[in-house]
Design an enzyme around this catalytic site. Structure first.
Site, short mmCIF file in Angstrom:
data_model
loop_
_atom_site.label_atom_id
_atom_site.label_comp_id
_atom_site.label_asym_id
_atom_site.label_seq_id
_atom_site.Cartn_x
_atom_site.Cartn_y
_atom_site.Cartn_z
N LYS A 22 48.06 24.46 36.02
CA LYS A 22 46.93 24.67 35.25
C LYS A 22 46.81 26.64 34.75
O LYS A 22 46.77 26.53 33.51
CB LYS A 22 45.58 23.96 35.75
N ASN A 23 46.85 27.17 35.42
CA ASN A 23 46.07 28.20 35.73
C ASN A 23 47.16 29.18 34.81
O ASN A 23 47.37 30.81 34.08
CB ASN A 23 45.48 28.73 36.76
N ARG A 96 36.13 28.86 30.39
CA ARG A 96 36.34 30.66 30.00
C ARG A 96 37.43 30.74 29.79
O ARG A 96 37.93 31.75 29.26
CB ARG A 96 35.10 31.14 31.19
N CYS A 120 29.27 31.27 35.78
CA CYS A 120 29.36 30.18 36.05
C CYS A 120 29.22 29.89 37.28
O CYS A 120 28.65 30.87 37.83
CB CYS A 120 31.11 29.74 35.57
N ARG A 125 31.34 36.86 36.69
CA ARG A 125 32.14 36.62 36.28
C ARG A 125 32.34 36.93 35.11
O ARG A 125 32.45 36.71 33.72
CB ARG A 125 33.35 34.76 36.57
N PRO A 126 32.09 39.09 35.08
CA PRO A 126 32.00 39.35 33.22
C PRO A 126 33.49 39.48 33.00
O PRO A 126 33.86 39.52 33.65
CB PRO A 126 31.07 40.45 33.49
N ASP A 128 34.23 42.15 31.65
CA ASP A 128 33.69 43.52 30.99
C ASP A 128 35.86 44.65 30.87
O ASP A 128 35.84 45.41 30.27
CB ASP A 128 33.18 45.03 32.38
N LEU A 129 36.74 44.17 32.32
CA LEU A 129 37.73 44.84 31.96
C LEU A 129 38.67 43.73 31.01
O LEU A 129 39.41 44.82 30.30
CB LEU A 129 38.63 44.23 33.69
N ASP A 310 41.41 30.41 45.68
CA ASP A 310 41.28 28.22 45.04
C ASP A 310 41.49 27.50 46.01
O ASP A 310 41.37 26.37 46.18
CB ASP A 310 42.10 28.75 43.93
N ILE A 332 36.45 37.49 46.56
CA ILE A 332 36.49 37.27 45.46
C ILE A 332 35.93 37.05 44.57
O ILE A 332 35.37 37.91 43.69
CB ILE A 332 37.76 36.47 45.45
N ARG A 402 39.15 18.19 35.49
CA ARG A 402 39.93 19.50 34.47
C ARG A 402 41.33 20.06 35.38
O ARG A 402 41.61 20.97 34.65
CB ARG A 402 38.95 20.72 34.89
C1 EPZ Z 1 41.45 33.14 37.33
O1 EPZ Z 1 40.07 33.27 37.00
C2 EPZ Z 1 41.31 31.62 37.51
N1 EPZ Z 1 41.34 31.15 36.56
C3 EPZ Z 1 40.37 31.21 38.59
O2 EPZ Z 1 40.75 29.75 38.79
C4 EPZ Z 1 41.66 32.47 40.67
O3 EPZ Z 1 40.02 31.76 41.25
C5 EPZ Z 1 41.07 33.53 39.83
O4 EPZ Z 1 41.92 34.15 38.80
C6 EPZ Z 1 41.65 34.51 40.89
O5 EPZ Z 1 42.84 34.05 41.60
C7 EPZ Z 1 42.32 31.09 35.55
O6 EPZ Z 1 43.61 31.80 36.03
C8 EPZ Z 1 41.88 30.15 34.21
P1 EPZ Z 1 39.80 37.61 38.27
P2 EPZ Z 1 39.75 35.32 36.89
O7 EPZ Z 1 39.68 37.66 36.82
O8 EPZ Z 1 41.68 35.33 35.49
C9 EPZ Z 1 36.21 39.72 38.74
C10 EPZ Z 1 40.05 27.66 39.57
O9 EPZ Z 1 39.49 27.50 40.04
N2 EPZ Z 1 35.88 40.48 37.20
O10 EPZ Z 1 40.90 38.08 39.10
O11 EPZ Z 1 38.95 35.00 36.17
C11 EPZ Z 1 35.02 38.69 38.80
O12 EPZ Z 1 34.24 38.34 38.82
C12 EPZ Z 1 39.70 29.62 39.15
O13 EPZ Z 1 41.20 27.51 39.12
C13 EPZ Z 1 35.36 41.58 37.11
O14 EPZ Z 1 34.48 41.77 37.13
O15 EPZ Z 1 39.54 35.72 37.29
C14 EPZ Z 1 36.50 38.34 39.87
O16 EPZ Z 1 34.70 38.41 41.48
C15 EPZ Z 1 38.69 29.65 39.73
N3 EPZ Z 1 35.57 42.01 35.19
C16 EPZ Z 1 37.07 38.53 39.82
O17 EPZ Z 1 36.72 39.65 39.36
C17 EPZ Z 1 36.23 41.06 34.48
O18 EPZ Z 1 36.61 41.79 33.28
C18 EPZ Z 1 38.30 38.53 40.36
O19 EPZ Z 1 38.20 37.77 39.45
C19 EPZ Z 1 36.93 39.91 35.04
C20 EPZ Z 1 36.81 39.56 36.85
#
Ligand code: EPZ
Length: 429
Positions: A22-23, A96, A120, A125-126, A128-129, A310, A332, A402
């Site tokens: 999915k991801n 998202r 969520c 989950r901002p 900003d990056l 996950d 995470i 989902r």
């Molecule tokens: C992806 O989410 C996956 N989603 C998530 O799977 C997975 O848990 C996560 O990566 C970590 O492996 C999809 O691929 C659709 P991150 P993502 O950006 O990309 C913070 C599932 O159940 N952050 O690596 O959103 C964030 O809040 C889902 O299938 C910022 O602060 O994860 C988190 O604490 C849930 N600013 C950390 O970084 C940003 O701009 C890592 O998030 C981006 C992220």
């Protein structure tokens, strides 16, 4: 609203084929916006999230054709022209990852208006990056009334981007935008998740020049145009890990096929440490447990190749009946223990303090009515239900739909007593 009922106690024996990830699929679908030629994705999972993204892409101008191909489900996405550059709150709020259309829209159409996703259940989950990376590539970003307004009328430019911490989504987003930028982009401290490698391979098949995905440094030399391609979606490592945990929980012997066990080494090592039998095969893995209770083991979630966040909820479910105390640290997401109180309704002994949960294994769980709070939390309740005495009924399983394709069918084929109850209790919301 549908619910899932499980009668605990049956061992699992048989084979479970693993679907496409999915991801990965949802980022590959977003990549289709980058070309006016068709992108054919094979080994596609059929999930609520992929269907939902298909609808959004259709609104942006894509023709989306879901069909059965020689190797199973496939989707052909063809965006001859971008007809809209807007993704509304209504859409992004529901999924998202829809936010990831922002980069491809700016790269192809020079502008976009995409809603901010908001928080969520698993954390703030901002994004900003994501926005900093797009700005570094030359996009002018303004935020008004919950929307990102982005402009790059003369196209994006390559840049050096160093992420302050690892983000899967921001790395993918930067890659999606940079492939059509002028010049070279280097992403430092990039996420190394296998889905990044899959995205790199798909983009390169479309004519992009991307190197280094799967390592912390990714280099992208922009090209003027991408073309159509055929790409097979990588197997879902989280689905594979989930069924591996389910087999270890219920006992028996389950062969997971069409899978890539090398992508979940960290989970398989923990299963072995706990006492489950793990045998790697040419196209997957066999998980076996006969008789004895598993031992409690500790774990900490980490970016890839560490233990995946996950799979944390599923492993917590497994530890509820292990011998001894397991400490589980979530690093995470700040709020990813919502499954703990639901597992406690089944008789689990868990205490949560900050980012750490302590799970003291009990001999038996007891079936109860429980509620799913997010995708992975919901499947952890199903896993616990496999061994709970009597019936466990999980509500709000739209979360499950989902990300898990035909879950009842796959578990049922191995002997689990799992059934879907359609419609049902409206008070659950
Ligand atoms: C992806 O989410 C996956 N989603 C998530 O799977 C997975 O848990 C996560 O990566 C970590 O492996 C999809 O691929 C659709 P991150 P993502 O950006 O990309 C913070 C599932 O159940 N952050 O690596 O959103 C964030 O809040 C889902 O299938 C910022 O602060 O994860 C988190 O604490 C849930 N600013 C950390 O970084 C940003 O701009 C890592 O998030 C981006 C992220």
């Amino acid at each position: 609203m549908d619910r899932i009922a499980i009668i605990g106690g049956a061992q699992l024996n048989g084979e479970i084929p693993i679907s496409g990830a999915k991801n990965s699929a949802i980022k590959l679908m977003a990549a289709s916006l980058l070309t006016d030629e068709p992108l054919r994705l094979t080994n596609m999972p059929r999930l609520a999230d992929t269907a939902f993204l298909g609808k959004l892409l259709h609104r942006l101008g894509a023709q989306v054709d879901e069909r059965d191909g020689p190797d199973g489900a496939e989707t052909v996405l063809h965006t001859r022209e971008i007809v809209s550059t807007i993704a509304s709150y209504d859409l992004v709020r529901q999924m998202r990852a829809s936010f990831n259309v922002l980069g491809p829209l700016i790269a192809r159409a020079g502008q976009a208006k995409v809603s901010l996703p908001g928080g969520c259940t698993i954390g703030a989950r901002p994004v900003d990056l994501h926005l900093q990376a797009l700005e570094a590539l030359g996009a002018k970003i303004d935020l008004h009334e919950g929307y990102v307004y982005a402009q790059a009328p003369r196209g994006l430019r390559g840049a050096e981007i160093t992420f302050p911490f690892v983000s899967v989504g921001a790395t993918e987003h930067a890659m999606l935008a940079a492939v059509l930028a002028e010049g070279t982009t280097v992403l430092h401290n990039a996420a190394c998740e296998p889905e990044l490698v899959d995205l790199e391979q798909c983009l390169n098949a479309m004519g992009a020049k991307v190197w280094g995905a799967g390592t912390p440094t990714i280099t992208i030399t922009g090209v003027a145009k991408l073309h159509g391609a055929t790409h097979s979606v990588i197997p879902d490592r989280i689905e594979m890990g989930t069924y591996a945990v389910a087999a270890a929980m219920a006992g028996g012997e389950v062969r997971l096929t069409k899978a890539r066990p090398d992508l979940i080494d960290s989970l398989l090592a923990k299963l072995e440490e706990a006492g489950a039998g793990v045998t790697r095969t040419a196209d997957g893995v066999i998980i076996k447990r006969n008789g004895a209770r598993l031992d409690a083991v500790d774990l900490e979630t980490q970016p890839y190749p560490g233990f995946a966040t996950d799979l944390q909820a599923q492993f917590m479910a497994l530890m509820t009946t292990a011998k001894g105390e397991s400490r589980i640290r979530e690093t995470i997401f700040e709020n990813r223990f919502m499954h703990a109180p639901e597992l406690m309704r089944l008789g689990a002994d868990i205490s949560v303090s900050g980012g750490e949960a302590r799970v003291r294994g009990v001999e038996t769980l007891e079936g109860a009515e429980v509620m799913a709070t997010d995708l992975r939390a919901s499947v952890s309740l199903v896993i616990a239900g496999l061994v709970a005495r009597g019936e466990t009924v999980v509500s709000r399983i739209y979360h499950l739909d989902r990300g898990f394709e035909r879950l009842e069918e796959k578990l049922g084929a191995c002997g689990a007593q799992v059934r879907r109850i359609s419609g049902g209790d409206e008070s659950e919301d």
